[in-house]
Design a protein around this motif. Structure first.
Motif, PDB file in Angstrom:
ATOM      1  N   GLN A 170       0.824  -1.204   0.000  1.00 46.75           N
ATOM      2  CA  GLN A 170       0.000   0.000   0.000  1.00 46.75           C
ATOM      3  C   GLN A 170       0.863   1.261   0.000  1.00 46.75           C
ATOM      4  OE1 GLN A 170      -2.692  -0.327   3.314  1.00 46.75           O
ATOM      5  NE2 GLN A 170      -4.028  -1.786   2.272  1.00 46.75           N
ATOM      6  N   GLU A 171       1.939   1.218   0.802  1.00 49.54           N
ATOM      7  CA  GLU A 171       2.848   2.364   0.841  1.00 49.54           C
ATOM      8  C   GLU A 171       3.495   2.588  -0.526  1.00 49.54           C
ATOM      9  OE1 GLU A 171       5.652   1.615   3.916  1.00 49.54           O
ATOM     10  OE2 GLU A 171       4.205   1.900   5.553  1.00 49.54           O
ATOM     11  N   ILE A 172       3.864   1.494  -1.187  1.00 56.25           N
ATOM     12  CA  ILE A 172       4.474   1.607  -2.515  1.00 56.25           C
ATOM     13  C   ILE A 172       3.478   2.191  -3.519  1.00 56.25           C
ATOM     14  CG2 ILE A 172       5.388   0.280  -4.468  1.00 56.25           C
ATOM     15  CD1 ILE A 172       6.617  -1.653  -2.411  1.00 56.25           C
ATOM     16  N   LYS A 173       2.215   1.690  -3.445  1.00 52.92           N
ATOM     17  CA  LYS A 173       1.186   2.194  -4.345  1.00 52.92           C
ATOM     18  C   LYS A 173       0.913   3.676  -4.105  1.00 52.92           C
ATOM     19  CE  LYS A 173      -1.245  -2.173  -5.117  1.00 52.92           C
ATOM     20  NZ  LYS A 173      -2.512  -2.927  -4.921  1.00 52.92           N
ATOM     21  N   LEU A 174       0.830   4.049  -2.812  1.00 53.77           N
ATOM     22  CA  LEU A 174       0.604   5.462  -2.490  1.00 53.77           C
ATOM     23  C   LEU A 174       1.746   6.338  -2.986  1.00 53.77           C
ATOM     24  CD1 LEU A 174      -0.817   5.174   1.158  1.00 53.77           C
ATOM     25  CD2 LEU A 174      -2.053   5.880  -0.900  1.00 53.77           C
ATOM     26  N   GLU A 175       2.962   5.831  -2.842  1.00 53.32           N
ATOM     27  CA  GLU A 175       4.132   6.573  -3.310  1.00 53.32           C
ATOM     28  C   GLU A 175       4.109   6.713  -4.828  1.00 53.32           C
ATOM     29  OE1 GLU A 175       7.517   8.815  -2.847  1.00 53.32           O
ATOM     30  OE2 GLU A 175       6.173   8.025  -1.294  1.00 53.32           O
ATOM     31  N   GLN A 176       3.686   5.621  -5.504  1.00 53.63           N
ATOM     32  CA  GLN A 176       3.597   5.677  -6.957  1.00 53.63           C
ATOM     33  C   GLN A 176       2.531   6.684  -7.394  1.00 53.63           C
ATOM     34  OE1 GLN A 176       2.858   1.584  -7.973  1.00 53.63           O
ATOM     35  NE2 GLN A 176       5.032   1.099  -8.192  1.00 53.63           N
ATOM     36  N   ARG A 177       1.374   6.650  -6.698  1.00 53.80           N
ATOM     37  CA  ARG A 177       0.305   7.601  -7.017  1.00 53.80           C
ATOM     38  C   ARG A 177       0.756   9.048  -6.778  1.00 53.80           C
ATOM     39  NH1 ARG A 177      -4.858   4.557  -4.174  1.00 53.80           N
ATOM     40  NH2 ARG A 177      -4.989   2.797  -5.656  1.00 53.80           N
ATOM     41  N   LYS A 178       1.513   9.226  -5.703  1.00 51.77           N
ATOM     42  CA  LYS A 178       2.021  10.556  -5.396  1.00 51.77           C
ATOM     43  C   LYS A 178       2.948  11.042  -6.503  1.00 51.77           C
ATOM     44  CE  LYS A 178       4.610  13.088  -1.873  1.00 51.77           C
ATOM     45  NZ  LYS A 178       5.354  12.978  -0.587  1.00 51.77           N
ATOM     46  N   LYS A 179       3.829  10.155  -6.965  1.00 53.21           N
ATOM     47  CA  LYS A 179       4.746  10.522  -8.044  1.00 53.21           C
ATOM     48  C   LYS A 179       3.975  10.795  -9.329  1.00 53.21           C
ATOM     49  CE  LYS A 179       8.819   8.055  -6.314  1.00 53.21           C
ATOM     50  NZ  LYS A 179       9.777   6.959  -6.553  1.00 53.21           N
ATOM     51  N   GLU A 180       2.946   9.937  -9.585  1.00 54.51           N
ATOM     52  CA  GLU A 180       2.146  10.134 -10.785  1.00 54.51           C
ATOM     53  C   GLU A 180       1.417  11.480 -10.723  1.00 54.51           C
ATOM     54  OE1 GLU A 180      -0.402   6.789 -10.953  1.00 54.51           O
ATOM     55  OE2 GLU A 180       1.166   5.392 -11.641  1.00 54.51           O
ATOM     56  N   TRP A 181       0.877  11.779  -9.533  1.00 56.97           N
ATOM     57  CA  TRP A 181       0.168  13.052  -9.377  1.00 56.97           C
ATOM     58  C   TRP A 181       1.117  14.234  -9.548  1.00 56.97           C
ATOM     59  CZ3 TRP A 181      -4.028  15.710  -9.594  1.00 56.97           C
ATOM     60  CH2 TRP A 181      -4.101  16.961  -8.962  1.00 56.97           C
ATOM     61  N   GLU A 182       2.310  14.100  -8.955  1.00 55.93           N
ATOM     62  CA  GLU A 182       3.295  15.167  -9.088  1.00 55.93           C
ATOM     63  C   GLU A 182       3.709  15.332 -10.545  1.00 55.93           C
ATOM     64  OE1 GLU A 182       6.410  14.044  -6.466  1.00 55.93           O
ATOM     65  OE2 GLU A 182       5.410  14.831  -4.656  1.00 55.93           O
ATOM     66  N   GLY A 183       3.867  14.172 -11.232  1.00 53.55           N
ATOM     67  CA  GLY A 183       4.211  14.242 -12.649  1.00 53.55           C
ATOM     68  C   GLY A 183       3.090  14.870 -13.447  1.00 53.55           C
ATOM     69  N   PHE A 184       1.844  14.486 -13.138  1.00 59.47           N
ATOM     70  CA  PHE A 184       0.691  15.074 -13.828  1.00 59.47           C
ATOM     71  C   PHE A 184       0.569  16.566 -13.535  1.00 59.47           C
ATOM     72  CE2 PHE A 184      -3.937  16.015 -13.825  1.00 59.47           C
ATOM     73  CZ  PHE A 184      -4.163  15.844 -15.183  1.00 59.47           C
ATOM     74  N   ARG A 185       0.830  16.925 -12.274  1.00 59.30           N
ATOM     75  CA  ARG A 185       0.777  18.333 -11.888  1.00 59.30           C
ATOM     76  C   ARG A 185       1.833  19.131 -12.640  1.00 59.30           C
ATOM     77  NH1 ARG A 185       2.885  19.502  -6.110  1.00 59.30           N
ATOM     78  NH2 ARG A 185       4.768  19.027  -7.314  1.00 59.30           N
ATOM     79  N   ASP A 186       3.049  18.576 -12.719  1.00 54.83           N
ATOM     80  CA  ASP A 186       4.114  19.265 -13.454  1.00 54.83           C
ATOM     81  C   ASP A 186       3.744  19.426 -14.929  1.00 54.83           C
ATOM     82  OD1 ASP A 186       5.509  19.395 -11.117  1.00 54.83           O
ATOM     83  OD2 ASP A 186       6.789  17.659 -11.547  1.00 54.83           O
ATOM     84  N   LYS A 187       3.104  18.377 -15.463  1.00 57.27           N
ATOM     85  CA  LYS A 187       2.701  18.433 -16.872  1.00 57.27           C
ATOM     86  C   LYS A 187       1.655  19.513 -17.080  1.00 57.27           C
ATOM     87  CE  LYS A 187       0.926  15.539 -20.601  1.00 57.27           C
ATOM     88  NZ  LYS A 187       0.444  14.179 -20.958  1.00 57.27           N
ATOM     89  N   ARG A 188       0.696  19.603 -16.150  1.00 54.67           N
ATOM     90  CA  ARG A 188      -0.333  20.634 -16.241  1.00 54.67           C
ATOM     91  C   ARG A 188       0.284  22.035 -16.142  1.00 54.67           C
ATOM     92  NH1 ARG A 188      -4.925  19.593 -12.028  1.00 54.67           N
ATOM     93  NH2 ARG A 188      -5.710  21.507 -13.040  1.00 54.67           N
ATOM     94  N   VAL A 189       1.254  22.158 -15.241  1.00 53.49           N
ATOM     95  CA  VAL A 189       1.931  23.452 -15.094  1.00 53.49           C
ATOM     96  C   VAL A 189       2.654  23.823 -16.386  1.00 53.49           C
ATOM     97  CG1 VAL A 189       3.799  24.674 -13.904  1.00 53.49           C
ATOM     98  CG2 VAL A 189       2.165  23.293 -12.602  1.00 53.49           C
ATOM     99  N   ARG A 190       3.335  22.846 -16.974  1.00 56.83           N
ATOM    100  CA  ARG A 190       4.060  23.122 -18.231  1.00 56.83           C
ATOM    101  C   ARG A 190       3.081  23.501 -19.356  1.00 56.83           C
ATOM    102  NH1 ARG A 190       7.021  18.562 -16.542  1.00 56.83           N
ATOM    103  NH2 ARG A 190       5.864  17.241 -18.029  1.00 56.83           N
ATOM    104  N   ASN A 191       1.991  22.727 -19.415  1.00 58.65           N
ATOM    105  CA  ASN A 191       0.979  23.033 -20.443  1.00 58.65           C
ATOM    106  C   ASN A 191       0.385  24.421 -20.228  1.00 58.65           C
ATOM    107  OD1 ASN A 191       1.337  20.557 -21.656  1.00 58.65           O
ATOM    108  ND2 ASN A 191      -0.365  19.565 -20.569  1.00 58.65           N
ATOM    109  N   TRP A 192       0.133  24.735 -18.971  1.00 63.35           N
ATOM    110  CA  TRP A 192      -0.421  26.058 -18.663  1.00 63.35           C
ATOM    111  C   TRP A 192       0.562  27.169 -19.027  1.00 63.35           C
ATOM    112  CZ3 TRP A 192      -4.488  28.783 -18.157  1.00 63.35           C
ATOM    113  CH2 TRP A 192      -4.471  30.010 -17.488  1.00 63.35           C
ATOM    114  N   ASN A 193       1.835  26.930 -18.730  1.00 62.92           N
ATOM    115  CA  ASN A 193       2.865  27.927 -19.068  1.00 62.92           C
ATOM    116  C   ASN A 193       2.989  28.088 -20.584  1.00 62.92           C
ATOM    117  OD1 ASN A 193       3.478  28.517 -16.406  1.00 62.92           O
ATOM    118  ND2 ASN A 193       5.070  26.931 -16.284  1.00 62.92           N
TER     119      ASN A 193
END
Length: 221
Positions: A170-193
């Protein structure tokens, strides 16, 4: 074997019978050390030593030429060591006490029932055998309980390991989701920029075009 104190009945001319008697305990799952030494359950440590030495003198492989002497002596020696060990002797005494208590209670119930039916009471000469059988039964119960506790402990440890592994997963999955979310967030920021840059460029381009048109108009005037 009598429960009360036994007399030393070893006979120098009866070595073969002693060996044969001891060999009856060979390959037996549970043995009664008092039965092997042929002594009373109430024997003192000195009486135990005396009986062991007397029997050992008859059947010791160095003094007896019979081929079975070695096995018989080993059985005798193991019983002797068992009774000299305070812990094993104490545990056996507890089993013996429990066996006597169970036999007495069982015989009491049976005799009370037989009295009501005008039947004769149970003979006392079978008490020793009943106690011996009860000792074996109690020992088997103890072994089963030890086995059960061991299996239960193993099951609990396995469950704890499974829970620990599940928590790790569960910890690994949560960490993966966190990384995915951070990656998605970074992508959204780049797209917005990029979008803002694109809009900004269009605005500047429009402003430049309008400025040039205004300049042209001013020159015409």
């Amino acid at each position: 074997m009598q429960i009360n104190e036994k007399k030393d009945d070893l006979d120098q001319n009866n070595i073969k019978s002693q060996i044969d008697r001891l060999l009856t305990f060979k390959n037996v799952t549970f043995i009664d050390p008092f039965d092997i030494l042929n002594i009373s359950y109430n024997s003192t440590e000195e009486q135990i030593k005396r009986k062991y030495r007397a029997t050992a003198m008859l059947i010791h492989p160095d003094k007896c030429d019979l081929p079975e002497a070695s096995d018989a002596f080993h059985i005798l020696e193991q019983a002797y060591k068992f009774l000299l060990n305070p812990e094993t002797k104490y545990n056996f005494k507890n089993i013996l006490s429990a066996a006597k208590e169970r036999v007495e209670m069982k015989r009491k119930e049976i005799n009370e029932s037989r009295q009501k039916k005008n039947l004769p009471l149970l003979p006392n000469d079978t008490i020793d055998d009943e106690i011996r059988e009860m000792i074996i039964k109690i020992n088997k119960e103890n072994e089963d309980n030890i086995k059960y506790q061991r299996e239960l402990k193993f099951s609990q440890k396995k469950r704890e390991r499974d829970i620990e592994n599940q928590n790790k997963e569960q910890e690994i999955k949560l960490e993966q989701r966190k990384k995915e979310w951070e990656g998605f967030r970074d992508k959204r920021v780049r797209n917005w920029n990029r979008f803002k840059d694109k809009v900004s460029k269009k605005r500047k381009k429009k402003e430049n075009r309008e400025r040039r048109e205004d300049e042209k108009k001013d020159r015409r005037k």
